[in-house]
Design a protein around this motif. Structure first.
Motif, short mmCIF file in Angstrom:
data_model
loop_
_atom_site.label_atom_id
_atom_site.label_comp_id
_atom_site.label_asym_id
_atom_site.label_seq_id
_atom_site.Cartn_x
_atom_site.Cartn_y
_atom_site.Cartn_z
N ARG A 96 0.83 -1.21 0.00
CA ARG A 96 0.00 0.00 0.00
C ARG A 96 0.86 1.26 0.00
NH1 ARG A 96 -5.65 -0.29 3.33
NH2 ARG A 96 -6.31 -2.36 2.67
N ASN A 97 2.02 1.16 0.63
CA ASN A 97 2.95 2.30 0.66
C ASN A 97 3.79 2.40 -0.61
OD1 ASN A 97 2.16 3.21 3.21
ND2 ASN A 97 3.65 1.90 4.27
N ARG A 98 3.49 1.55 -1.59
CA ARG A 98 4.19 1.53 -2.88
C ARG A 98 5.68 1.27 -2.70
NH1 ARG A 98 1.21 6.45 -6.27
NH2 ARG A 98 -0.91 5.64 -6.01
N GLN A 99 5.96 0.27 -1.88
CA GLN A 99 7.33 -0.18 -1.64
C GLN A 99 7.41 -1.66 -2.00
OE1 GLN A 99 9.81 1.81 -0.77
NE2 GLN A 99 8.53 3.61 -0.49
N PRO A 100 7.41 -2.00 -3.30
CA PRO A 100 7.32 -3.41 -3.69
C PRO A 100 8.52 -4.25 -3.27
CG PRO A 100 7.77 -2.02 -5.60
CD PRO A 100 7.43 -1.09 -4.48
N ARG A 101 9.70 -3.64 -3.19
CA ARG A 101 10.87 -4.43 -2.77
C ARG A 101 10.73 -4.86 -1.31
NH1 ARG A 101 14.71 -4.27 -6.68
NH2 ARG A 101 14.53 -2.57 -8.19
N GLN A 102 10.32 -3.93 -0.46
CA GLN A 102 10.12 -4.28 0.94
C GLN A 102 8.96 -5.27 1.09
OE1 GLN A 102 10.80 -1.35 -0.29
NE2 GLN A 102 11.88 0.00 1.15
N ALA A 103 7.90 -5.07 0.29
CA ALA A 103 6.78 -6.01 0.33
C ALA A 103 7.24 -7.41 -0.04
CB ALA A 103 5.68 -5.54 -0.62
N ALA A 104 8.07 -7.52 -1.07
CA ALA A 104 8.55 -8.82 -1.52
C ALA A 104 9.33 -9.53 -0.43
CB ALA A 104 9.41 -8.67 -2.77
N GLU A 105 10.07 -8.78 0.39
CA GLU A 105 10.83 -9.40 1.47
C GLU A 105 9.90 -10.12 2.45
OE1 GLU A 105 14.08 -9.77 2.07
OE2 GLU A 105 14.52 -8.88 0.12
N PHE A 106 8.82 -9.45 2.83
CA PHE A 106 7.87 -10.08 3.75
C PHE A 106 7.15 -11.24 3.09
CE2 PHE A 106 8.12 -5.83 5.86
CZ PHE A 106 8.51 -6.28 7.10
N GLU B 148 2.88 -10.35 -7.45
CA GLU B 148 2.49 -8.95 -7.69
C GLU B 148 3.62 -8.01 -7.31
OE1 GLU B 148 0.32 -6.49 -9.55
OE2 GLU B 148 -0.70 -8.40 -9.09
N ALA B 149 4.32 -8.31 -6.23
CA ALA B 149 5.44 -7.47 -5.81
C ALA B 149 6.55 -7.49 -6.86
CB ALA B 149 5.98 -7.92 -4.46
N TYR B 150 6.85 -8.67 -7.40
CA TYR B 150 7.85 -8.76 -8.46
C TYR B 150 7.41 -7.99 -9.69
CZ TYR B 150 10.54 -12.41 -6.06
OH TYR B 150 11.33 -13.11 -5.18
N TYR B 151 6.14 -8.11 -10.03
CA TYR B 151 5.62 -7.39 -11.20
C TYR B 151 5.76 -5.89 -11.01
CZ TYR B 151 2.41 -5.74 -14.79
OH TYR B 151 1.85 -5.09 -15.86
#
Length: 219
Positions: free
Chosen positions: A122-132, A152-155
């Motif tokens: 939601r915070n538009r931080q896909p790299r951090q999202a992918a870690e979790f 989706e995070a990778y995309y």
């Protein structure tokens, strides 16, 4: 054994312990009876959707029996449920606090890991999202939602190849999921259209070139 379902993050079962094991004399047994009673009250409150009160009961029970894995798991899962409630209402900071509290209790609580990834998404931080999301996949490798979120995070990072791979894993686990299937097919079509294109990324943009790369125009 009551169960909860929140959003697409799967099921969290609140465990009922028929008997708790203790070592020691009478004081330990007295503590076990109180911990058992509080745990059972927490389970009943959870079944009625009174999650804050349930968390308070489980917290009290865990103070009496800090080594009890069942009570610890119950509290972690209720914290996760509260995190989802805050996330769905848009209270991201409070949601993060609840998810982190759940992970402090049970580091492999996959639903809490997914929740923290959703906050980063939601915070538009896909790299951090992918870690979790990767941690959630490692904790629960049979959960298709974890793979779909990671895809989706990778995309969002501009890596459709990795995204397709994760969506394929998600679909293999849940082949009747038409949402995942349509998303996978959409990205596969996009990948075919972009064959022969080159790209350049900056902090805010990703520029795709067809044919010759024109840095002057891209800049």
């Amino acid at each position: 054994m009551p169960s909860l379902r929140l959003g697409r993050s799967g099921y969290w079962r609140i465990l009922v312990c028929a008997a708790l094991l203790w070592a020691g004399g009478i004081p330990a047994w007295a503590a076990s009876r109180d911990a058992l009673r509080l745990n059972e009250e927490g389970v009943a409150l959870t079944a009625n959707g009174r999650y804050e009160e349930a968390a308070a009961r489980f917290t009290q029970a865990l103070r009496l029996s800090p080594g009890d894995a069942v009570i610890r798991q119950n509290l972690a899962r209720v914290r996760t449920v509260l995190g989802h409630q805050y996330l769905h209402s848009g209270s991201l900071s409070q949601a993060q606090d609840q998810y982190q509290a759940a992970l402090d209790l049970v580091p492999e609580e996959s639903a809490a890991l997914l929740g923290l990834g959703d906050i980063q998404h939601r915070n538009r931080q896909p790299r951090q999202a992918a870690e979790f999301y990767r941690r959630a996949v490692a904790a629960e490798p049979t959960n298709p939602d974890a793979y779909a979120r990671l895809a989706e995070a990778y995309y969002q990072q501009g890596d459709p190849t990795a995204a397709v791979s994760e969506w394929e894993r998600a679909l293999a686990l849940r082949p009747d999921d038409q949402v995942i299937r349509r998303r996978l097919e959409q990205v596969q079509r996009e990948a075919k259209l972009q064959t022969g294109f080159s790209s350049r990324e900056s902090q805010h943009f990703r520029v795709i070139y067809e044919g010759q790369r024109r840095e002057d125009i891209g800049q």
